[in-house]
Enzyme design. Structure first.
Site, short mmCIF file in Angstrom:
data_model
loop_
_atom_site.label_atom_id
_atom_site.label_comp_id
_atom_site.label_asym_id
_atom_site.label_seq_id
_atom_site.Cartn_x
_atom_site.Cartn_y
_atom_site.Cartn_z
N GLY A 172 -30.22 -49.47 -11.14
CA GLY A 172 -29.22 -48.33 -11.29
C GLY A 172 -30.00 -47.48 -12.59
N GLY A 173 -28.86 -47.06 -13.52
CA GLY A 173 -29.12 -46.22 -14.55
C GLY A 173 -30.41 -46.96 -15.59
N GLY A 407 -63.09 -26.51 -8.26
CA GLY A 407 -61.91 -26.73 -9.07
C GLY A 407 -61.81 -27.87 -9.39
N ALA A 408 -62.33 -29.03 -9.03
CA ALA A 408 -62.31 -30.24 -9.77
C ALA A 408 -63.42 -30.35 -11.04
CB ALA A 408 -62.66 -31.51 -8.78
#
Ligand code: HXC
Length: 519
Positions: A172-173, A407-408
């Site tokens: 949960g939280g 781009g790499a």
């Protein structure tokens, strides 16, 4: 009350608090291969260094008859400070033997107190989690308590190191505090993290899934990337937390500790001279390069089983702590994809927060093409890594071993992203793209309609010409885009000298509130 009696009472109360939920419940934990909260703290801290706080704090809940039931001193959590290798840390450990370690308003107050002290005293904070989540009887108080913790996690982020160990349930939280901290260690077969448990999953998505498959250590260190290390047992989990901490400074205003080494700074790394295979499509293991160059061959890898096409971890050069980021040619040819970009970007930012220099090894054929990656946001995710490197003001030393394409190339700590020292081995190929792809685009018209054999011959000749021109580091070196071409055996020496030269590096950032990294 007279002195003797009051002292007796104190001893009784202390003994009661130390019992937690009782011997029987501790036995049950042991039977499952788990330790108690106090045992974990003893394993973590230097012997006799623990200073406990809020040992007698109890909850104030009156719902569901809670005011009539036994109140456990400490309310299911042990908190305080101590030392690890003589360095101050703040710590909290949830005690599963008391109401399943569930988080009450009181427990949250205890956690917040040590977090506040950690920030005030500029020391790391370590959370040892073992909890059934929000204490159901307390409702909204528990939710407020969690959120008070999250707020502090965020405020402390980048100020003091924050580490999480998951030694049991974390549901949960409860999951958001570890997620906000810098590193999360889990224990195989004995810990799990998920937002909603198997029953809720079944009712919402109709999936049948057990806790291990939903959120065990393997899931989070291989698939989701939520956790960074999976330990075989609790002892190893604690050791991982200590190992991580050893590379970090106490806070963002200090430098990481220097560890004396017998390993000569000018040790020649001769095996590296024959590391790169003659065939450019053959792989080698970048971890062999890393371990050959670092002090005593010790590389502490993080997230080894998640996005293994990029390798991250800590090591030391000449005693100086560094963060290493390296493309891994042995996995998917070292391509950058969504997971690899996210994994490495977060690590670069962590190191930059805490004055840990970055050493980057580049052998990358590019970004992974295709719909899976594009739909997954490779543009945004790749930009995160670019942003992280550009924003980082720590010393940045980069070694290109082989490919550095497109781009790499730009993204991987290039000179233009303010790389401080960018070296290349003679085997480096720094270009817009690989030869085969390039000639197919450039010569498509020349080979159109030609006999396939002849077309192949033309393309092979053109590829050779392209490779002769671009598949080397000297074009980039001729422009100053790499600072030097070095013999592989010199790698350790050049990295250490570079780091020494950069130790007083100072960059003044432009005035702003904060940047807007493409999350
Ligand atoms: C109060 C709890 C509790 C909880 C466990 N206990 N979880 N008490 N609140 N959340 C108590 C049990 O009643 C039991 O008490 C003791 O702890 C041990 O639990 P067991 O179930 O016997 O242990 P085990 O079989 O090992 O199972 C562990 C467990 C299970 C899987 C964690 O207890 C469980 O599913 N708990 C609930 C998990 C959950 O749904 N939590 C709330 C999440 S919602 P006795 O007296 O018998 O010893 C949430 C929202 C927060 O967290 C959002 C914040 C933003």
């Amino acid at each position: 009350m007279n002195t003797a009696k009051s002292l007796e009472l104190l001893m009784e109360k202390r003994a009661e608090a130390r019992e937690g939920g009782g011997a029987e419940k501790i036995e049950k934990l042991h039977a499952k291969g788990r330790h108690s909260a106090r045992e974990r703290i003893d394993m973590l801290l230097d012997e006799g260094s623990f200073e406990e706080l809020d040992m007698f704090k109890i909850h104030r809940c009156v719902n569901f008859g809670m005011d009539k039931k036994k109140k456990f001193l400490g309310d299911g959590i042990v908190t305080g400070s101590g030392t690890i290798d003589g360095r101050l840390v703040y710590v909290y450990a949830q005690d599963f033997t008391v109401l399943g370690g569930s988080l009450s308003e009181t427990m949250a107050e205890k956690i917040c107190k040590v977090m506040d002290l950690a920030v005030k005293n500029a020391a790391p904070v370590i959370g040892l989690n073992d909890s059934g989540g929000a204490r159901i009887q307390e409702g909204i108080e528990a939710l407020a308590g969690y959120t008070n913790i999250f707020y502090r996690n965020v405020r402390a982020s980048g100020v003091i190191p924050q580490l999480s160990g998951i030694f049991g349930p974390c549901a949960g939280g409860a999951v958001y505090s570890p997620a906000l901290t810098d590193f999360t260690v889990m224990v195989r077969d004995n810990s799990y993290m998920f937002l909603t448990g198997p029953k809720v999953v079944k009712s919402v998505t109709h999936e049948d899934v057990d806790v291990e498959t939903l959120g065990g250590a393997s899931v989070h260190t291989m698939k989701s990337g939520v956790a960074h290390l999976a330990a075989e047992d609790g002892d190893m989990g604690i050791q991982y937390l200590k190992d991580l901490l050893s590379f970090m400074p106490q806070n963002n205003m200090e430098q990481p500790p220097v560890v004396e080494t017998e390993d000569p700074f000018d040790r020649s790394c001769d095996v590296l001279d024959s590391m790169i295979p003659d065939n450019p499509n053959m792989a080698y293991d970048i971890k062999d390069v890393i371990t050959e160059t670092v002090d005593e061959g010790r590389f502490f890898e993080i997230q080894a089983d998640y996005a293994a096409n990029i390798v991250i971890g800590f090591a030391r050069y000449g005693g100086q702590s560094v963060g290493i980021i390296a493309n891994q040619p042995a996995v998917l040819a070292g391509v950058l994809d969504n997971d690899a970009s996210n994994k490495s970007a977060r690590f670069v930012r962590f190191c930059d927060c805490f004055n840990i220099p970055l050493v980057t090894f580049v052998d990358v054929p590019g970004f992974m093409p295709g719909t899976v990656q594009e739909y997954g946001g490779i543009i945004r995710n790749g930009a995160k890594l670019l942003f992280a490197y550009a924003e980082a003001t720590v010393p940045k030393v980069t070694i290109t071993t082989r490919k550095s394409y497109g781009g790499a190339h730009c993204v991987m700590s290039s000179k233009q992203l303010d790389g401080d020292l960018n070296y290349a081995w003679p085997t480096a190929e720094i270009a817009v793209m690989g030869g085969k792809g390039a000639v197919e685009i450039l010569n498509a018209r020349d080979v159109k309609g030609k006999d396939p054999e002849e077309a192949q011959k033309i393309l092979a000749e053109k590829e050779q010409e392209y490779n002769d021109t671009f598949a080397n580091p000297f074009v980039a070196a001729g422009r100053g885009y790499v600072d030097d071409v070095i013999a592989p055996n010199e790698t350790r020496l050049r990295i250490i000298r570079g780091l020494r030269a950069l130790q007083n590096k100072h960059v003044t950032a432009l005035p702003k509130k904060h940047g807007n990294i493409p999350l």
